[in-house]
Design a protein around this motif. Structure first.
Motif, PDB file in Angstrom:
ATOM      1  N   GLU A 105       0.634  -1.160   0.030  1.00 20.58           N
ATOM      2  CA  GLU A 105      -0.153  -0.080  -0.030  1.00 20.58           C
ATOM      3  C   GLU A 105       0.939   1.146  -0.140  1.00 20.58           C
ATOM      4  O   GLU A 105       0.355   2.361  -0.494  1.00 20.58           O
ATOM      5  CB  GLU A 105      -1.035   0.039   1.066  1.00 20.58           C
ATOM      6  N   HIS A 106       1.908   1.238   0.253  1.00 20.04           N
ATOM      7  CA  HIS A 106       3.186   2.417   0.211  1.00 20.04           C
ATOM      8  C   HIS A 106       3.359   2.603  -1.268  1.00 20.04           C
ATOM      9  O   HIS A 106       3.939   3.795  -1.500  1.00 20.04           O
ATOM     10  CB  HIS A 106       4.441   1.999   1.019  1.00 20.04           C
ATOM     11  N   GLY A 107       3.361   1.855  -2.127  1.00 18.52           N
ATOM     12  CA  GLY A 107       3.581   1.886  -3.418  1.00 18.52           C
ATOM     13  C   GLY A 107       5.091   1.668  -3.309  1.00 18.52           C
ATOM     14  O   GLY A 107       5.967   0.989  -2.772  1.00 18.52           O
ATOM     15  N   ALA A 108       5.869   2.327  -4.454  1.00 12.66           N
ATOM     16  CA  ALA A 108       7.311   2.145  -4.492  1.00 12.66           C
ATOM     17  C   ALA A 108       7.962   2.688  -3.666  1.00 12.66           C
ATOM     18  O   ALA A 108       7.581   3.523  -2.830  1.00 12.66           O
ATOM     19  CB  ALA A 108       7.874   2.911  -5.770  1.00 12.66           C
ATOM     20  N   CYS A 109       9.025   2.098  -2.796  1.00 12.59           N
ATOM     21  CA  CYS A 109       9.766   2.433  -1.868  1.00 12.59           C
ATOM     22  C   CYS A 109      11.150   2.950  -1.734  1.00 12.59           C
ATOM     23  O   CYS A 109      11.845   2.416  -2.522  1.00 12.59           O
ATOM     24  CB  CYS A 109       9.264   1.483  -0.647  1.00 12.59           C
ATOM     25  N   LEU A 110      11.318   3.842  -0.841  1.00  2.52           N
ATOM     26  CA  LEU A 110      12.553   4.111  -0.792  1.00  2.52           C
ATOM     27  C   LEU A 110      13.154   3.764   0.884  1.00  2.52           C
ATOM     28  O   LEU A 110      12.443   4.222   1.693  1.00  2.52           O
ATOM     29  CB  LEU A 110      13.174   5.735  -0.981  1.00  2.52           C
ATOM     30  N   THR A 111      13.868   2.792   1.097  1.00  4.33           N
ATOM     31  CA  THR A 111      14.328   2.607   2.442  1.00  4.33           C
ATOM     32  C   THR A 111      15.534   2.793   2.832  1.00  4.33           C
ATOM     33  O   THR A 111      16.563   2.522   2.009  1.00  4.33           O
ATOM     34  CB  THR A 111      14.042   0.914   2.694  1.00  4.33           C
ATOM     35  N   THR A 112      15.993   3.544   3.841  1.00  3.72           N
ATOM     36  CA  THR A 112      17.080   4.061   4.299  1.00  3.72           C
ATOM     37  C   THR A 112      17.540   3.238   5.451  1.00  3.72           C
ATOM     38  O   THR A 112      16.736   3.224   6.637  1.00  3.72           O
ATOM     39  CB  THR A 112      17.220   5.549   4.484  1.00  3.72           C
ATOM     40  N   ILE A 113      18.727   2.584   5.713  1.00  3.15           N
ATOM     41  CA  ILE A 113      19.266   1.888   6.938  1.00  3.15           C
ATOM     42  C   ILE A 113      20.179   2.493   7.397  1.00  3.15           C
ATOM     43  O   ILE A 113      21.525   2.744   6.671  1.00  3.15           O
ATOM     44  CB  ILE A 113      19.390   0.526   6.332  1.00  3.15           C
ATOM     45  N   ASP A 114      20.257   3.061   8.526  1.00  5.62           N
ATOM     46  CA  ASP A 114      21.643   3.333   8.992  1.00  5.62           C
ATOM     47  C   ASP A 114      21.540   3.124  10.656  1.00  5.62           C
ATOM     48  O   ASP A 114      20.985   2.232  10.896  1.00  5.62           O
ATOM     49  CB  ASP A 114      21.358   5.260   9.263  1.00  5.62           C
ATOM     50  N   GLU A 115      22.278   3.748  11.626  1.00  5.98           N
ATOM     51  CA  GLU A 115      22.757   3.358  12.867  1.00  5.98           C
ATOM     52  C   GLU A 115      21.610   3.205  13.881  1.00  5.98           C
ATOM     53  O   GLU A 115      21.270   2.677  14.741  1.00  5.98           O
ATOM     54  CB  GLU A 115      23.943   4.188  13.391  1.00  5.98           C
ATOM     55  N   ASP A 116      20.547   4.317  13.405  1.00 10.86           N
ATOM     56  CA  ASP A 116      18.987   4.214  14.189  1.00 10.86           C
ATOM     57  C   ASP A 116      18.123   3.275  13.941  1.00 10.86           C
ATOM     58  O   ASP A 116      17.393   3.165  14.520  1.00 10.86           O
ATOM     59  CB  ASP A 116      18.812   5.779  13.964  1.00 10.86           C
ATOM     60  N   GLY A 117      18.173   2.793  12.768  1.00 12.20           N
ATOM     61  CA  GLY A 117      17.187   1.729  12.143  1.00 12.20           C
ATOM     62  C   GLY A 117      16.718   1.826  10.650  1.00 12.20           C
ATOM     63  O   GLY A 117      17.633   2.155   9.999  1.00 12.20           O
ATOM     64  N   LEU A 118      15.719   1.669  10.469  1.00 10.31           N
ATOM     65  CA  LEU A 118      15.170   1.735   9.070  1.00 10.31           C
ATOM     66  C   LEU A 118      14.079   2.701   8.748  1.00 10.31           C
ATOM     67  O   LEU A 118      12.996   3.080   9.833  1.00 10.31           O
ATOM     68  CB  LEU A 118      14.577   0.292   8.616  1.00 10.31           C
ATOM     69  N   THR A 119      14.197   3.541   7.762  1.00  8.94           N
ATOM     70  CA  THR A 119      13.074   4.443   7.380  1.00  8.94           C
ATOM     71  C   THR A 119      12.524   4.275   6.064  1.00  8.94           C
ATOM     72  O   THR A 119      13.435   4.389   5.275  1.00  8.94           O
ATOM     73  CB  THR A 119      13.696   5.656   7.399  1.00  8.94           C
ATOM     74  N   THR A 120      11.386   4.116   6.026  1.00  6.56           N
ATOM     75  CA  THR A 120      10.795   3.659   4.536  1.00  6.56           C
ATOM     76  C   THR A 120       9.961   4.828   4.064  1.00  6.56           C
ATOM     77  O   THR A 120       8.837   4.758   4.918  1.00  6.56           O
ATOM     78  CB  THR A 120      10.184   2.160   4.499  1.00  6.56           C
ATOM     79  N   THR A 121      10.087   5.263   3.061  1.00  3.87           N
ATOM     80  CA  THR A 121       9.096   6.132   2.398  1.00  3.87           C
ATOM     81  C   THR A 121       8.378   5.722   1.115  1.00  3.87           C
ATOM     82  O   THR A 121       9.151   5.319   0.161  1.00  3.87           O
ATOM     83  CB  THR A 121       9.868   7.680   2.145  1.00  3.87           C
ATOM     84  N   GLY A 122       7.238   5.901   1.103  1.00  2.24           N
ATOM     85  CA  GLY A 122       6.527   5.310  -0.111  1.00  2.24           C
ATOM     86  C   GLY A 122       6.145   6.365  -0.859  1.00  2.24           C
ATOM     87  O   GLY A 122       6.008   7.561  -0.587  1.00  2.24           O
ATOM     88  N   THR A 123       5.707   5.866  -2.265  1.00  2.00           N
ATOM     89  CA  THR A 123       5.274   6.887  -2.986  1.00  2.00           C
ATOM     90  C   THR A 123       3.696   7.319  -2.723  1.00  2.00           C
ATOM     91  O   THR A 123       3.373   8.534  -3.146  1.00  2.00           O
ATOM     92  CB  THR A 123       4.875   6.422  -4.727  1.00  2.00           C
ATOM     93  N   SER A 124       3.223   6.554  -1.812  1.00  2.00           N
ATOM     94  CA  SER A 124       1.890   7.040  -1.071  1.00  2.00           C
ATOM     95  C   SER A 124       2.057   8.424  -0.231  1.00  2.00           C
ATOM     96  O   SER A 124       0.991   8.938   0.250  1.00  2.00           O
ATOM     97  CB  SER A 124       1.106   5.896  -0.271  1.00  2.00           C
ATOM     98  N   GLY A 125       3.119   8.877   0.133  1.00  2.00           N
ATOM     99  CA  GLY A 125       3.719   9.781   0.887  1.00  2.00           C
ATOM    100  C   GLY A 125       3.702   9.331   2.445  1.00  2.00           C
ATOM    101  O   GLY A 125       4.204  10.178   3.142  1.00  2.00           O
ATOM    102  N   ARG A 126       3.374   8.182   2.752  1.00  2.00           N
ATOM    103  CA  ARG A 126       3.586   7.484   4.028  1.00  2.00           C
ATOM    104  C   ARG A 126       5.072   7.069   4.450  1.00  2.00           C
ATOM    105  O   ARG A 126       5.799   6.739   3.637  1.00  2.00           O
ATOM    106  CB  ARG A 126       2.773   6.497   4.224  1.00  2.00           C
ATOM    107  N   THR A 127       5.659   7.563   5.545  1.00  2.00           N
ATOM    108  CA  THR A 127       6.965   7.411   6.107  1.00  2.00           C
ATOM    109  C   THR A 127       6.871   6.562   7.315  1.00  2.00           C
ATOM    110  O   THR A 127       5.951   6.907   8.422  1.00  2.00           O
ATOM    111  CB  THR A 127       7.824   8.720   6.415  1.00  2.00           C
ATOM    112  N   VAL A 128       7.489   5.428   7.450  1.00  2.00           N
ATOM    113  CA  VAL A 128       7.487   4.491   8.676  1.00  2.00           C
ATOM    114  C   VAL A 128       8.950   4.514   8.912  1.00  2.00           C
ATOM    115  O   VAL A 128      10.010   4.163   8.273  1.00  2.00           O
ATOM    116  CB  VAL A 128       6.988   3.142   8.392  1.00  2.00           C
TER     117      VAL A 128
END
Length: 182
Positions: A105-128
């Motif tokens: 449901e997020h659509g295409a995603c950009l996931t960034t992994i760093d020392e703090d954890g994971l951040t996923t942003t979808g084309t739906s505009g939602r960021t987790v």
């Protein structure tokens, strides 16, 4: 190119972050759950109590209905085992579908992994954003990184989405540092 140059090469991600740009695929979730179920100790041992209960029921039936001959007991045991396998397979497919649907449901995603954890942003505009405590374990297949806490929740990260080949190594290093490998 070293990690500092990667961070300065026009990306807004930190130098030690790994970036993955991908579209979730149902086949990825099915492969991840199949590998979890058959290739890890939590997945393989999950249904041992069910199989033990089926064996206990077969033994109880044998003791209660002592007039069953050996052939009938073998047939009853085989039917119980087949029922457990069918239910397990149905449950696995159902869980994979649910996991995929919640991520797709997020659509295409950009996931960034760093020392703090994971951040996923979808084309739906939602960021987790999830910290490392969300997923205590991880494992790897030739096509995927999979972060999990159980069969009920897991995060599938396709390797095909790596922004650069170094991102695979950075992600692997971050997972190894913060999570336990299955």
């Amino acid at each position: 190119m070293d990690m500092n140059q990667a961070g300065q090469a026009g990306t807004d991600a930190p130098a030690r972050a790994a970036r993955f740009d991908y579209t979730p695929a149902a086949a990825d979730y099915d492969k991840a759950l199949w590998r979890y179920t058959l290739g890890t100790w939590p997945g393989r041992t999950r249904y041992l109590p069910v199989l033990g209960a089926a064996a206990a029921i077969a033994f109880a039936v044998r003791a209660w209905k002592s007039h069953f001959d050996d052939t009938q007991i073998v047939i009853a045991g085989t039917l119980c085992a087949l029922a457990v396998i069918v239910v397990r397979q149905w449950g696995r497919r159902h869980r994979a579908r649910d996991q995929f649907a919640s991520h797709a449901e997020h659509g295409a995603c950009l996931t960034t992994i760093d020392e703090d954890g994971l951040t996923t942003t979808g084309t739906s505009g939602r960021t987790v954003t999830e910290d490392w405590n969300s997923y205590p374990w991880w494992f790897e297949t030739p096509e995927l990184f999979v972060l999990t806490g159980s069969m009920e929740f897991f995060f599938v990260l396709p390797k095909r989405g790596a922004a650069a080949p170094d991102d695979l190594d950075r992600a692997r290093a971050l997972f190894a540092r913060h999570l336990r490998r299955l």
